[in-house]
Design a protein around this motif. Structure first.
Motif, mmCIF file in Angstrom:
data_model
loop_
_atom_site.group_PDB
_atom_site.id
_atom_site.type_symbol
_atom_site.label_atom_id
_atom_site.label_comp_id
_atom_site.label_asym_id
_atom_site.label_seq_id
_atom_site.Cartn_x
_atom_site.Cartn_y
_atom_site.Cartn_z
ATOM 1 N N VAL A 196 0.848 -1.198 0.000
ATOM 2 C CA VAL A 196 0.000 0.000 0.000
ATOM 3 C C VAL A 196 0.884 1.249 0.000
ATOM 4 O O VAL A 196 0.655 2.192 -0.766
ATOM 5 C CB VAL A 196 -0.954 -0.014 1.221
ATOM 6 C CG1 VAL A 196 -1.686 1.315 1.348
ATOM 7 C CG2 VAL A 196 -1.955 -1.165 1.104
ATOM 8 N N ARG A 197 1.927 1.228 0.831
ATOM 9 C CA ARG A 197 2.819 2.388 0.892
ATOM 10 C C ARG A 197 3.471 2.624 -0.473
ATOM 11 O O ARG A 197 3.582 3.752 -0.939
ATOM 12 C CB ARG A 197 3.896 2.184 1.974
ATOM 13 C CG ARG A 197 4.592 3.490 2.338
ATOM 14 C CD ARG A 197 5.705 3.291 3.369
ATOM 15 N NE ARG A 197 5.298 2.371 4.434
ATOM 16 C CZ ARG A 197 6.148 1.555 5.062
ATOM 17 N NH1 ARG A 197 7.421 1.542 4.749
ATOM 18 N NH2 ARG A 197 5.712 0.744 6.006
ATOM 19 N N LEU A 198 3.861 1.546 -1.119
ATOM 20 C CA LEU A 198 4.500 1.675 -2.438
ATOM 21 C C LEU A 198 3.550 2.329 -3.442
ATOM 22 O O LEU A 198 3.925 3.258 -4.163
ATOM 23 C CB LEU A 198 4.929 0.292 -2.948
ATOM 24 C CG LEU A 198 5.446 0.237 -4.390
ATOM 25 C CD1 LEU A 198 6.710 1.077 -4.551
ATOM 26 C CD2 LEU A 198 5.715 -1.207 -4.812
ATOM 27 N N MET A 199 2.313 1.868 -3.483
ATOM 28 C CA MET A 199 1.364 2.413 -4.458
ATOM 29 C C MET A 199 1.080 3.877 -4.143
ATOM 30 O O MET A 199 0.926 4.702 -5.052
ATOM 31 C CB MET A 199 0.071 1.590 -4.468
ATOM 32 C CG MET A 199 0.242 0.163 -4.959
ATOM 33 S SD MET A 199 0.936 0.026 -6.611
ATOM 34 C CE MET A 199 -0.544 0.091 -7.631
ATOM 35 N N GLU A 200 1.030 4.198 -2.851
ATOM 36 C CA GLU A 200 0.798 5.596 -2.478
ATOM 37 C C GLU A 200 1.995 6.461 -2.864
ATOM 38 O O GLU A 200 1.844 7.563 -3.372
ATOM 39 C CB GLU A 200 0.484 5.699 -0.979
ATOM 40 C CG GLU A 200 -0.946 5.251 -0.700
ATOM 41 C CD GLU A 200 -1.269 5.108 0.786
ATOM 42 O OE1 GLU A 200 -2.417 4.745 1.097
ATOM 43 O OE2 GLU A 200 -0.350 5.338 1.620
ATOM 44 N N THR A 201 3.189 5.922 -2.637
ATOM 45 C CA THR A 201 4.397 6.663 -3.006
ATOM 46 C C THR A 201 4.407 6.960 -4.504
ATOM 47 O O THR A 201 4.779 8.040 -4.937
ATOM 48 C CB THR A 201 5.658 5.822 -2.685
ATOM 49 O OG1 THR A 201 5.550 5.358 -1.357
ATOM 50 C CG2 THR A 201 6.922 6.620 -2.860
ATOM 51 N N LEU A 202 4.008 5.980 -5.276
ATOM 52 C CA LEU A 202 4.046 6.138 -6.733
ATOM 53 C C LEU A 202 2.812 6.854 -7.261
ATOM 54 O O LEU A 202 2.679 7.088 -8.456
ATOM 55 C CB LEU A 202 4.154 4.766 -7.410
ATOM 56 C CG LEU A 202 5.437 3.986 -7.152
ATOM 57 C CD1 LEU A 202 5.328 2.584 -7.718
ATOM 58 C CD2 LEU A 202 6.635 4.708 -7.764
ATOM 59 N N ASN A 203 1.883 7.181 -6.337
ATOM 60 C CA ASN A 203 0.692 7.898 -6.743
ATOM 61 C C ASN A 203 -0.186 7.097 -7.704
ATOM 62 O O ASN A 203 -0.732 7.653 -8.659
ATOM 63 C CB ASN A 203 1.098 9.197 -7.429
ATOM 64 C CG ASN A 203 0.355 10.343 -6.810
ATOM 65 O OD1 ASN A 203 -0.778 10.152 -6.346
ATOM 66 N ND2 ASN A 203 0.987 11.496 -6.776
ATOM 67 N N LEU A 204 -0.281 5.803 -7.464
ATOM 68 C CA LEU A 204 -1.096 4.949 -8.327
ATOM 69 C C LEU A 204 -2.340 4.518 -7.553
ATOM 70 O O LEU A 204 -2.224 4.063 -6.421
ATOM 71 C CB LEU A 204 -0.313 3.703 -8.737
ATOM 72 C CG LEU A 204 0.917 3.915 -9.624
ATOM 73 C CD1 LEU A 204 1.705 2.620 -9.762
ATOM 74 C CD2 LEU A 204 0.526 4.453 -10.983
ATOM 75 N N ASP A 205 -3.513 4.702 -8.150
ATOM 76 C CA ASP A 205 -4.718 4.275 -7.431
ATOM 77 C C ASP A 205 -5.149 2.859 -7.797
ATOM 78 O O ASP A 205 -5.996 2.275 -7.151
ATOM 79 C CB ASP A 205 -5.875 5.261 -7.611
ATOM 80 C CG ASP A 205 -6.196 5.515 -9.068
ATOM 81 O OD1 ASP A 205 -5.775 4.702 -9.918
ATOM 82 O OD2 ASP A 205 -6.864 6.518 -9.356
ATOM 83 N N CYS A 206 -4.579 2.316 -8.882
ATOM 84 C CA CYS A 206 -4.848 0.919 -9.171
ATOM 85 C C CYS A 206 -3.692 0.323 -9.955
ATOM 86 O O CYS A 206 -2.863 1.052 -10.504
ATOM 87 C CB CYS A 206 -6.170 0.736 -9.906
ATOM 88 S SG CYS A 206 -6.083 1.072 -11.653
ATOM 89 N N GLY A 207 -3.648 -0.985 -10.002
ATOM 90 C CA GLY A 207 -2.579 -1.647 -10.732
ATOM 91 C C GLY A 207 -2.408 -3.075 -10.265
ATOM 92 O O GLY A 207 -2.974 -3.477 -9.247
#
Ligand code: SF4
Lengths: 320, 364
Positions: free
Chosen positions: A265-276
């Protein structure tokens, strides 16, 4: 109205639309490659922007949310440009810029709306993602990108089994002589002899031993995971996308351990991705090793095998 | 030899179903079903969280070899995998909830020589209800041109799948069927009834099949047969069967006279399509009364090891007055594990005559 950017034959989009209709919302599906014209864009006493798509006018005001699944927003001129004269050749690039400004205005205004998908991030830089994953506390494979044989030999001393894979996306090259498919492959040491002192820069990673693979669909802070037992089928154990003969790999719902989930979750937030879609490997030693993120990956299988109803989840988010 | 400390987990898409005398493992991913003895069912459920050592201890020492051979079989079939105690909770069972968009999933339209359906209107109404699959049943001969006119109406439709039942017509040749399948990719199967004894040709591809039956199908009473050929080993069916009826849930039908029913074989109708909309009929009191009659509530079926891959029928019942009785046209007995011809069973005679099925039985 919910706007969907997709491909004509994307089944997941069709399924999400059925749920959007079920929830009583209107939708417009723009398939990649289909043409969009500007209707008008008014800035002043009032603000108005609309496109003409498939004979219908889409007013940006009426878009409540959008899902960027595939394709792109491309505005073209409804008026055919001049024939290929030398004058038109000189002017065309500038006309393209004119249209780009319109597209950019649309895009920026769309970005203010509720959405799923990453309009500006159709593909990610694998190296930056690996770096970010490491910073978020995820284990990553030892990785080297090099075009120098001596560096590769040095790396091989510590990691005798390697894989190599493309830095960019998996290319699908269709040529007159046939189809070239490039997958993640175990690096064949016999190739070393054929390599010169320098070669085209290539990404190498230590081969991570698998107990199973984990495919996560991430959506706004939630992780929906599958475990894929690709090692049961030797052929697919390097890259599970290669279909084994006959039997499909076992693919079942998986509950990500909490510590790993938080890192993802932290990684996706860091990268500013809401899905993937995120790929991990579970090793026989009980580690979870991060491989990569696909920001526009397929989630139909993850949803089906886990019975996660992701199509409904996406529709509900867009319609809420 | 398995290590005593190792645990196991069934793959979540290999689901155990216990029957009265034997059990099955339904492999939803590979779409296969396999019988297992009830003793193995018990071992796998009671000892779901035990390690191999504990399991062996709870059986007699001489049974150790049987346990080993059970696991050998389960591993070879890839029904389960070995894991650590910590991993047990990382592999949840399959969530069995069934969810689907729209009000209707599938529809049946019956047509005979006297029918006078306005297909354009019907299709529009079905689409508005979210219908995905359509079964068109022609009891009388339907010419190619008439059929094409009907199918043309579906060209832009959200209905994805069309099955057709057609009466044999010597004029329609192999090339015509191939032509139909090409022109109308929505058609997944065509079945010809009243066929001359030897089918002149047949077609089977993943996206289209052509079948023949010599049975003279003159009306809806042919329907509702249950047997291995009607089983569907499919995750959606398995999930839907948990709490819903595997034939009637989310179904709407128009019989040959235009009467709107849940199924054409049922006696109750909810208006005629000439003056009632499908949407109105669907909302009528009682329309959905069979939708949630699941196999687990049906006599006999609830003890059957096939109950989550089986279709159902509430129109022809062993006890016509009891909506929870076993389908009439099933010849399986889960208490003996034997199949027999349902129509030959003397206990069913009363039900057979109450539905007026004697005639169809004589001719088929
Ligand atoms: S007894 Fe019921 S569940 Fe079993 S095969 Fe017959 S109809 Fe199907």
């Amino acid at each position: 109205m919910i706007l969907l950017f997709s491909d004509e034959d994307d089944i997941s989009t069709t399924k999400v639309i059925k749920w959007i209709v079920d929830l009583g919302q209107a939708f417009t599906r723009i398939n990649g490659g289909e043409i969009q014209y500007l209707s008008d864009l008014y800035l002043g006493k009032k603000e108005e922007t609309s496109l003409i798509y498939d004979g219908r006018e889409i007013d940006i005001e009426n878009i409540e949310a959008y899902w960027y699944r595939r394709g792109k927003l491309e505005i073209v001129s409804a008026q055919d440009l001049e024939e290929n004269t030398s004058l038109s050749k000189a002017i065309d690039p500038y006309l393209e810029y004119e249209l780009k400004i319109l597209e950019e205005y649309w895009m920026e205004n769309l970005l203010k709306k509720k959405s799923i998908g990453n309009m500006k991030r159709g593909s990610l830089n694998k190296l930056l993602v690996l770096q970010a994953a490491k910073e978020c506390g995820l284990k990553i494979p030892e990785t080297i990108a090099t075009g120098q044989k001596d560096k590769l030999l040095g790396f091989l001393k510590y990691h005798p089994s390697l894989i190599c894979k493309p830095l960019f996306e998996v290319p699908r090259i269709q040529e007159d002589f046939g189809k070239i498919e490039i997958w993640t492959e175990k690096f064949d040491l016999d190739l070393l002899d054929r390599l010169g002192a320098t070669f085209f820069p290539t990404l190498f990673q230590e081969l991570i031993e698998k107990k199973y693979e984990i495919r996560i669909f991430y959506l706004n802070g939630k992780c929906f995971s599958n475990a894929i037992f690709s090692q049961l089928n030797e052929k697919t154990s390097i890259d599970f996308r290669i279909k084994p003969n006959g039997v499909p790999n076992r693919r079942v719902p998986f509950k990500l351990p909490e510590t790993t989930r938080l890192k993802v979750v932290r990684l996706m937030e860091t990268l500013n991705l809401d899905c993937g879609s995120i790929d991990l490997i579970a090793t026989p030693d009980g580690d979870y090793v991060f491989l990569e993120i696909n920001p526009v990956g397929q989630f139909g299988m993850t949803s089906f095998c886990g019975n996660y109803h992701l199509e409904k989840e996406i529709a509900e988010y867009l319609c809420a | 030899m398995l290590s005593a400390t190792t645990h196991f987990r069934l793959f979540a898409n290999c689901v155990l179903v216990k029957g009265a005398r034997r059990s099955t493992i339904v492999d939803l991913q590979r779409r296969e079903i396999n019988f297992i003895p009830d003793t193995l069912y018990d071992l796998l459920t009671i000892h779901e969280r035990s390690n191999i050592g504990t399991i062996k201890q709870s059986y007699l020492p001489e049974e150790g070899a049987i346990i080993e051979s059970y696991f050998e079989f389960l591993l070879a079939k890839q029904y389960l995998f070995l894991c650590t105690a910590e991993e047990l909770d990382l592999f949840p069972p399959l969530d069995l909830s069934f969810q689907a968009p729209g009000l209707i999933e599938n529809a049946i339209i019956d047509v005979d020589a006297k029918s006078n359906h306005d297909f354009a209107v019907i299709f529009r109404q079905l689409e508005a209800l979210g219908t995905m699959a359509l079964h068109l049943r022609f009891f009388a001969v339907c010419g190619q041109n008439d059929l094409r006119k009907i199918l043309d109406l579906l060209n832009e439709s959200s209905i994805e799948d069309v099955e057709i039942l057609l009466a044999y017509h010597a004029e329609i040749q192999e090339a015509d069927f191939i032509g139909l399948a090409k022109k109308y990719p929505r058609i997944s199967s065509i079945t010809i009834h009243h066929a001359p004894e030897i089918p002149p040709f047949s077609i089977a591809s993943p996206s289209f099949s052509l079948q023949w039956t010599s049975s003279p199908i003159d009306d809806h009473t042919y329907c509702g047969q249950i047997g291995p050929r009607s089983f569907a080993i499919h995750q959606n069916v398995f999930l839907e069967s948990q709490a819903h009826n595997t034939c009637l849930n989310r179904k709407i039908s128009i019989d040959k006279n235009g009467a709107i029913k849940n199924c054409p074989s049922m006696s109750t109708d909810y208006g005629n399509i000439k003056n009632t909309s499908l949407h109105t009929a669907l909302q009528a009191q009682g329309f959905k009364k069979h939708w949630n009659i699941a196999k687990d509530q049906i006599a006999v079926c609830k003890d059957c090891e096939f109950r989550h891959v089986c279709t159902d029928c509430r129109a022809y019942l062993e006890e016509p007055e009891n909506s929870y009785s076993k389908p009439l046209k099933c010849g399986y007995d889960p208490y003996t594990n034997k199949w027999e011809e349902w129509s030959g069973n003397p206990l069913k005679e009363k039900a057979i005559s109450s539905y007026g099925l004697e005639e169809i039985l004589q001719t088929s």
